[in-house]
Design a protein around this motif. Sequence first.
Motif, mmCIF file in Angstrom:
data_model
loop_
_atom_site.group_PDB
_atom_site.id
_atom_site.type_symbol
_atom_site.label_atom_id
_atom_site.label_comp_id
_atom_site.label_asym_id
_atom_site.label_seq_id
_atom_site.Cartn_x
_atom_site.Cartn_y
_atom_site.Cartn_z
ATOM 1 N N HIS A 122 35.229 20.293 10.602
ATOM 2 C CA HIS A 122 36.540 19.658 10.556
ATOM 3 C C HIS A 122 36.374 18.145 10.461
ATOM 4 N N PHE A 123 37.430 17.497 9.980
ATOM 5 C CA PHE A 123 37.447 16.041 9.860
ATOM 6 C C PHE A 123 38.699 15.502 10.539
ATOM 7 N N LEU A 124 38.547 14.375 11.236
ATOM 8 C CA LEU A 124 39.661 13.727 11.915
ATOM 9 C C LEU A 124 40.075 12.478 11.152
ATOM 10 N N SER A 125 41.377 12.205 11.117
ATOM 11 C CA SER A 125 41.868 11.024 10.405
ATOM 12 C C SER A 125 41.496 9.734 11.128
ATOM 13 N N HIS A 126 41.348 9.766 12.452
ATOM 14 C CA HIS A 126 40.993 8.587 13.243
ATOM 15 C C HIS A 126 39.998 9.000 14.328
ATOM 16 N N VAL A 127 39.050 8.131 14.607
ATOM 17 C CA VAL A 127 38.046 8.454 15.622
ATOM 18 C C VAL A 127 38.399 7.882 16.999
ATOM 19 N N ARG A 128 39.206 6.848 17.039
ATOM 20 C CA ARG A 128 39.537 6.213 18.322
ATOM 21 C C ARG A 128 40.856 6.778 18.831
ATOM 22 N N GLN A 129 40.817 7.285 20.088
ATOM 23 C CA GLN A 129 42.022 7.816 20.709
ATOM 24 C C GLN A 129 42.645 6.791 21.652
ATOM 25 N N THR A 130 41.823 6.249 22.539
ATOM 26 C CA THR A 130 42.261 5.202 23.466
ATOM 27 C C THR A 130 41.181 4.104 23.451
ATOM 28 N N PRO A 131 41.428 2.955 24.069
ATOM 29 C CA PRO A 131 40.402 1.903 24.054
ATOM 30 C C PRO A 131 39.055 2.356 24.629
ATOM 31 N N ASP A 132 39.062 3.315 25.554
ATOM 32 C CA ASP A 132 37.803 3.766 26.149
ATOM 33 C C ASP A 132 37.411 5.198 25.748
ATOM 34 N N ARG A 133 38.070 5.760 24.720
ATOM 35 C CA ARG A 133 37.740 7.129 24.286
ATOM 36 C C ARG A 133 37.749 7.187 22.766
ATOM 37 N N ALA A 134 36.543 7.456 22.193
ATOM 38 C CA ALA A 134 36.402 7.577 20.741
ATOM 39 C C ALA A 134 35.364 8.656 20.436
ATOM 40 N N THR A 135 35.488 9.287 19.280
ATOM 41 C CA THR A 135 34.546 10.346 18.903
ATOM 42 C C THR A 135 33.378 9.824 18.086
ATOM 43 N N SER A 136 33.425 8.627 17.561
ATOM 44 C CA SER A 136 32.395 7.926 16.780
ATOM 45 C C SER A 136 32.209 8.445 15.357
ATOM 46 N N THR A 137 32.583 9.691 15.047
ATOM 47 C CA THR A 137 32.522 10.189 13.664
ATOM 48 C C THR A 137 33.771 11.004 13.373
ATOM 49 N N SER A 138 34.237 10.924 12.134
ATOM 50 C CA SER A 138 35.357 11.778 11.724
ATOM 51 C C SER A 138 34.908 13.225 11.584
ATOM 52 N N PHE A 139 33.654 13.434 11.180
ATOM 53 C CA PHE A 139 33.106 14.778 11.006
ATOM 54 C C PHE A 139 32.903 15.418 12.375
ATOM 55 N N GLN A 140 33.439 16.612 12.551
ATOM 56 C CA GLN A 140 33.329 17.331 13.817
ATOM 57 C C GLN A 140 32.956 18.793 13.558
ATOM 58 N N PHE A 141 32.091 19.322 14.403
ATOM 59 C CA PHE A 141 31.875 20.766 14.432
ATOM 60 C C PHE A 141 32.954 21.341 15.331
ATOM 61 N N VAL A 142 33.453 22.516 14.982
ATOM 62 C CA VAL A 142 34.460 23.174 15.804
ATOM 63 C C VAL A 142 33.958 24.578 16.104
ATOM 64 N N ASP A 143 33.754 24.850 17.382
ATOM 65 C CA ASP A 143 33.411 26.220 17.757
ATOM 66 C C ASP A 143 34.533 26.759 18.623
ATOM 67 N N MET A 144 34.784 28.057 18.465
ATOM 68 C CA MET A 144 35.884 28.652 19.209
ATOM 69 C C MET A 144 35.567 30.105 19.535
ATOM 70 N N VAL A 145 36.181 30.563 20.614
ATOM 71 C CA VAL A 145 36.163 31.973 21.004
ATOM 72 C C VAL A 145 37.599 32.344 21.340
ATOM 73 N N GLY A 146 37.937 33.615 21.133
ATOM 74 C CA GLY A 146 39.306 34.008 21.403
ATOM 75 C C GLY A 146 39.491 35.505 21.509
ATOM 76 N N VAL A 147 40.704 35.880 21.867
ATOM 77 C CA VAL A 147 41.130 37.276 21.929
ATOM 78 C C VAL A 147 42.485 37.362 21.248
ATOM 79 N N GLY A 148 42.796 38.544 20.742
ATOM 80 C CA GLY A 148 44.084 38.713 20.095
ATOM 81 C C GLY A 148 44.280 40.134 19.635
ATOM 82 N N ALA A 149 45.297 40.324 18.798
ATOM 83 C CA ALA A 149 45.587 41.652 18.268
ATOM 84 C C ALA A 149 46.348 41.536 16.954
ATOM 85 N N GLN A 150 46.039 42.460 16.058
ATOM 86 C CA GLN A 150 46.861 42.676 14.869
ATOM 87 C C GLN A 150 47.785 43.828 15.210
#
Length: 189
Positions: free
Chosen positions: A122-150
């Motif tokens: 995934h890619f983020l439009s901005h890396v800085r969220q607050t003055p003391d919180r930033a991700t440093s790169t727009s490129f992000q790995f996204v891992d997820m786990v979940g449950v559900g039903a069809q």
Amino acid sequence: MKVRRFVWPAHVVRGALVALCAFGAASAQADNMFGVQLGAGVADHDVKKLDLGLVWDPGLQWWHIGGYHFTLVGEAHVAYWKLNAPDAVYSHIWEYGVTPVFRFIKDTGWFKPFIEAGVGFHFLSHVRQTPDRATSTSFQFVDMVGVGAQFGEHANYQAGFRFQHLSNADIKEPNPGTNFSQIYFQYNF
């Protein structure tokens, strides 16, 4: 007079063959299904997210075990983050990405529960969220786990819960990561 022949570059030929094979495999499946997914999530640091996904289920099935099987679906997402922190540098962030998702789902029935997991890019439009919180790169790995039903007579409906982690895998520091808990609903065509 010498006749010059055009020769396609090897990478173009290989790419075309891969695309042709993928298209052929996808069209050979009678169970192709496309869906539209809408999700909402929350994360630490007062972040809320709305997510729109397009889902492709090519109908792949393998390892049938006790009335369940494994399958793979592809998801493409566009998400909108709303940061409510009073010191937010960017109060609106966009997230774009693709994620292949593996599922272990019930074979048949009106209600088909599943567990799922996936890792995407995934890619983020901005890396800085607050003055003391930033991700440093727009490129992000996204891992997820979940449950559900069809559910439904033709498995047209789907609902689930996911835990999702975004991080750049320490490609560059800082890498605080963001953890979302989200619910989603999907309609399959």
